[in-house]
Design a protein around this motif. Structure first.
Motif, PDB file in Angstrom:
ATOM      1  N   THR A 201       0.810  -1.224   0.000  1.00 29.83           N
ATOM      2  CA  THR A 201       0.000   0.000   0.000  1.00 29.83           C
ATOM      3  C   THR A 201       0.844   1.275   0.000  1.00 29.83           C
ATOM      4  O   THR A 201       0.283   2.376   0.045  1.00 29.83           O
ATOM      5  N   GLU A 202       2.169   1.128  -0.066  1.00 32.00           N
ATOM      6  CA  GLU A 202       3.038   2.302   0.106  1.00 32.00           C
ATOM      7  C   GLU A 202       2.670   3.429  -0.871  1.00 32.00           C
ATOM      8  O   GLU A 202       2.617   4.611  -0.502  1.00 32.00           O
ATOM      9  N   LEU A 203       2.427   3.038  -2.101  1.00 33.08           N
ATOM     10  CA  LEU A 203       2.136   4.029  -3.142  1.00 33.08           C
ATOM     11  C   LEU A 203       0.831   4.772  -2.826  1.00 33.08           C
ATOM     12  O   LEU A 203       0.729   5.997  -2.978  1.00 33.08           O
ATOM     13  N   ALA A 204      -0.164   4.005  -2.382  1.00 33.04           N
ATOM     14  CA  ALA A 204      -1.456   4.612  -2.047  1.00 33.04           C
ATOM     15  C   ALA A 204      -1.318   5.541  -0.846  1.00 33.04           C
ATOM     16  O   ALA A 204      -1.874   6.655  -0.836  1.00 33.04           O
ATOM     17  N   VAL A 205      -0.576   5.082   0.155  1.00 35.14           N
ATOM     18  CA  VAL A 205      -0.385   5.908   1.357  1.00 35.14           C
ATOM     19  C   VAL A 205       0.286   7.220   0.969  1.00 35.14           C
ATOM     20  O   VAL A 205      -0.132   8.313   1.384  1.00 35.14           O
ATOM     21  N   GLN A 206       1.318   7.111   0.150  1.00 39.66           N
ATOM     22  CA  GLN A 206       2.048   8.316  -0.274  1.00 39.66           C
ATOM     23  C   GLN A 206       1.112   9.301  -0.988  1.00 39.66           C
ATOM     24  O   GLN A 206       1.249  10.517  -0.847  1.00 39.66           O
ATOM     25  N   ALA A 207       0.159   8.741  -1.731  1.00 39.96           N
ATOM     26  CA  ALA A 207      -0.740   9.595  -2.515  1.00 39.96           C
ATOM     27  C   ALA A 207      -1.941  10.076  -1.707  1.00 39.96           C
ATOM     28  O   ALA A 207      -2.814  10.772  -2.237  1.00 39.96           O
ATOM     29  N   GLY A 208      -2.007   9.692  -0.439  1.00 38.15           N
ATOM     30  CA  GLY A 208      -3.128  10.128   0.398  1.00 38.15           C
ATOM     31  C   GLY A 208      -4.413   9.355   0.140  1.00 38.15           C
ATOM     32  O   GLY A 208      -5.508   9.795   0.500  1.00 38.15           O
ATOM     33  N   ILE A 209      -4.300   8.174  -0.453  1.00 37.33           N
ATOM     34  CA  ILE A 209      -5.471   7.329  -0.735  1.00 37.33           C
ATOM     35  C   ILE A 209      -5.810   6.521   0.521  1.00 37.33           C
ATOM     36  O   ILE A 209      -4.914   6.032   1.216  1.00 37.33           O
ATOM     37  N   ALA A 210      -7.100   6.396   0.803  1.00 35.12           N
ATOM     38  CA  ALA A 210      -7.531   5.696   2.027  1.00 35.12           C
ATOM     39  C   ALA A 210      -7.076   4.243   2.009  1.00 35.12           C
ATOM     40  O   ALA A 210      -7.182   3.553   0.980  1.00 35.12           O
ATOM     41  N   VAL A 211      -6.600   3.803   3.169  1.00 36.74           N
ATOM     42  CA  VAL A 211      -6.120   2.425   3.327  1.00 36.74           C
ATOM     43  C   VAL A 211      -6.787   1.829   4.555  1.00 36.74           C
ATOM     44  O   VAL A 211      -6.880   2.473   5.603  1.00 36.74           O
TER      45      VAL A 211
END
Lengths: 413, 105
Positions: free
Chosen positions: A245-255
């Motif tokens: 999920t690193e990429l999503a976290v970096q982009a501010g996407i909900a995890v």
């Protein structure tokens, strides 16, 4: 089809590759870019713990997208490249080499990565299994008279154990829980699988913790809480996986236990979808319960659905969860979610094969699990999957007896 | 020239079901449709060589028991991921109570 703009898929496993294929099958005509951090063409992972380990001469893996298929479909495969960031406002994916690729829509199929053993020494004899390179590294240690220690009695560990034992290696499985397959597999099936391994000469040790590991470049020593010390040529660690999920976290996407998507596989960011092992999604069959599935079929089906939705279909994902595992000559299959069941009805099919039907408190079929030699349970599990999808409340006596489950299935007029 | 081979008894196959038939080192799948027509295809899924006779037949579709690839057993056409290569089909005739398949010279 020029320039970078179009659909970018980050992750070139089964899910991403299947999505790329489906986009073309759906008639999508803009650019498709498939970014994968491995140098290989997209391939299927299930054989990695089975055929690839069983046969020295086995082809490296089943390719999902060949060079010819990529060329014929004008799918651009960027291999050996990882995405390091997403610019959601500028609608760009930034690669680790600094290059930026623009997208109209983005699909994240980043998969999962094996959970690492904390405090383990660095050693080429302590291995994890996720990629073809991992499998080929492991294969070199699997030969007659070598001792393979397996940490973790889940699917990966047990499949490796079966493959290694089938090639004559000495195998010890170490599981900290009181039984193998604790997560999502009913006890009677786990007992059958345990007995199968023991019958084949595998030492299965449950309820023991690892106190320490010593390793050099030739062997691994594992100290256990029962006082035993296992000395092995190689240790394969199969203690679960974590969504990438690193990429999503970096982009501010909900995890939320994976990249959180809605029933249409949309993330919290505009024009960004996620699918496969990396995402968690609400399942309508189970009251919107949020699931994250590490399963080949889920990766395939979500890839196909994501492709449809990327091109405007707005469909909900509601496939019945489905898992299988092959060990020795036996197959285990599970459709639905076993832990949603309150009542279990057993059907014996002969040759030691059986199916458990799991019913909820309304006696609705919510899962079916089974094990047996060959594909003996396959038809009934498939029919169960269809009954689960149609939310059927079956007569219990029909489940227990050998009645044809097909007769319980509502058919279109 | 068609070489007709006696494959099985007609009543050995249930309606909307499939059986396996091995002959001369090859394996075939023989189907009986819901309306009692008989069909034959190669017996192994084109994806991972799984026996289709262990699969589920619904209407005119057979579904592989392992990875759920689907084929029309009437035409051999691949009908869904992960399969993309069609099955070879064979002529079938029923003589008396026997199902015969034509597998070439």
């Amino acid at each position: 089809m020029s320039g970078d703009t179009g659909i970018i898929i980050v992750g070139a496993g089964e899910c991403g590759a299947r999505a790329a294929l489906s986009l073309r099958e759906n008639g999508y005509r803009q650019a498709i870019t498939l970014i994968g951090d491995e140098v290989h063409l997209p391939y299927e992972r299930p054989p990695l713990s089975k055929q690839v380990l069983l046969d020295e001469a086995a082809r490296p893996a089943s390719i999902v997208l060949s060079d010819i298929m990529l060329a014929e479909r004008a799918i651009r495969h960027v291999s050996g490249a990882s995405a390091s960031a997403i610019d959601t406002l500028g609608k760009q994916v930034i690669l680790s080499n600094g290059r930026a690729l623009s997208y109209d829509k983005l699909l994240l199929t980043t998969g999962a990565t094996p959970r690492r053993l904390p405090n383990a020494p660095a050693s080429s004899r302590i291995l994890y299994l996720r990629t073809i390179d991992d499998a080929l590294a492991l294969r070199s240690h699997i030969r007659a008279n070598m001792h393979v220690a397996v940490l973790g009695g889940g699917f990966i560990g047990l499949e490796v154990a079966a493959s290694a034992r089938s090639r004559g290696a000495k195998v010890t499985v170490i599981e900290s829980q009181e039984r193998i397959l604790k997560r999502g597999v009913p006890e009677p099936i786990a007992e059958t699988i345990t007995a199968l391994h023991r019958r084949n000469g595998v030492i299965v040790k449950c309820g023991v913790a690892v106190l320490g590991i010593e390793a050099d470049e030739r062997h691994v020593g594992i100290s256990l809480s029962d006082g035993d010390k296992v000395s092995a040529d190689v240790l394969i660690v199969g203690i679960g996986a974590q969504p990438r999920t690193e990429l999503a976290v970096q982009a501010g996407i909900a995890v939320d236990n994976g990249i959180a998507v809605n029933e249409r596989l949309e993330t919290s960011a505009a024009d960004i979808y996620a699918a496969g092992d990396c995402c968690s999604f609400p399942h309508p069959l189970y009251g919107g319960r949020r699931l994250r599935l590490e399963a080949w079929r889920n990766a395939q089906d979500q890839g196909i659905l994501a492709a449809a939705n990327l091109t405007g279909a707005a469909r909900s994902y509601q496939a019945v969860p489905y898992f299988w595992s092959d060990q020795y000559d036996h197959t285990l299959q599970i459709a639905g979610l076993v832990d949603e069941g309150q009542l279990v009805v057993r059907r014996d099919l002969g040759d030691g094969a059986f199916i458990l039907f799991h019913l909820d408190d309304e006696q609705r079929l919510v899962a079916a699990s089974g094990v047996g030699p060959g594909n003996k349970i396959a038809k009934d599990i498939k029919l169960s999957e269809m009954l689960i999808a149609k939310r059927v409340i079956p007569p219990i006596e029909a489940l227990a007896a050998e009645a044809n489950l097909k007769s319980l299935l509502p058919r279109a007029a | 020239m068609t070489n007709w081979v006696d494959a099985c008894a007609a009543d050995e196959i249930d309606q909307e079901d499939v059986v396996r038939f091995d002959h001369a080192g090859r394996t075939f799948a023989i189907y009986r449709s819901p309306d009692d027509e008989y069909f034959a295809t190669d017996g192994l899924c084109t994806h991972e060589k799984i026996h289709l006779a262990d699969g589920l037949v619904m209407d005119d579709i057979v579904e592989c028991p392992k990875h759920n690839g689907r084929f029309s057993y009437k035409t051999g056409e691949a009908r869904g991921a992960p399969v993309c290569i069609n099955l070879k089909t064979y002529q079938v005739k029923v003589e008396g109570d026997r199902v015969m398949i034509g597998i070439g010279a």
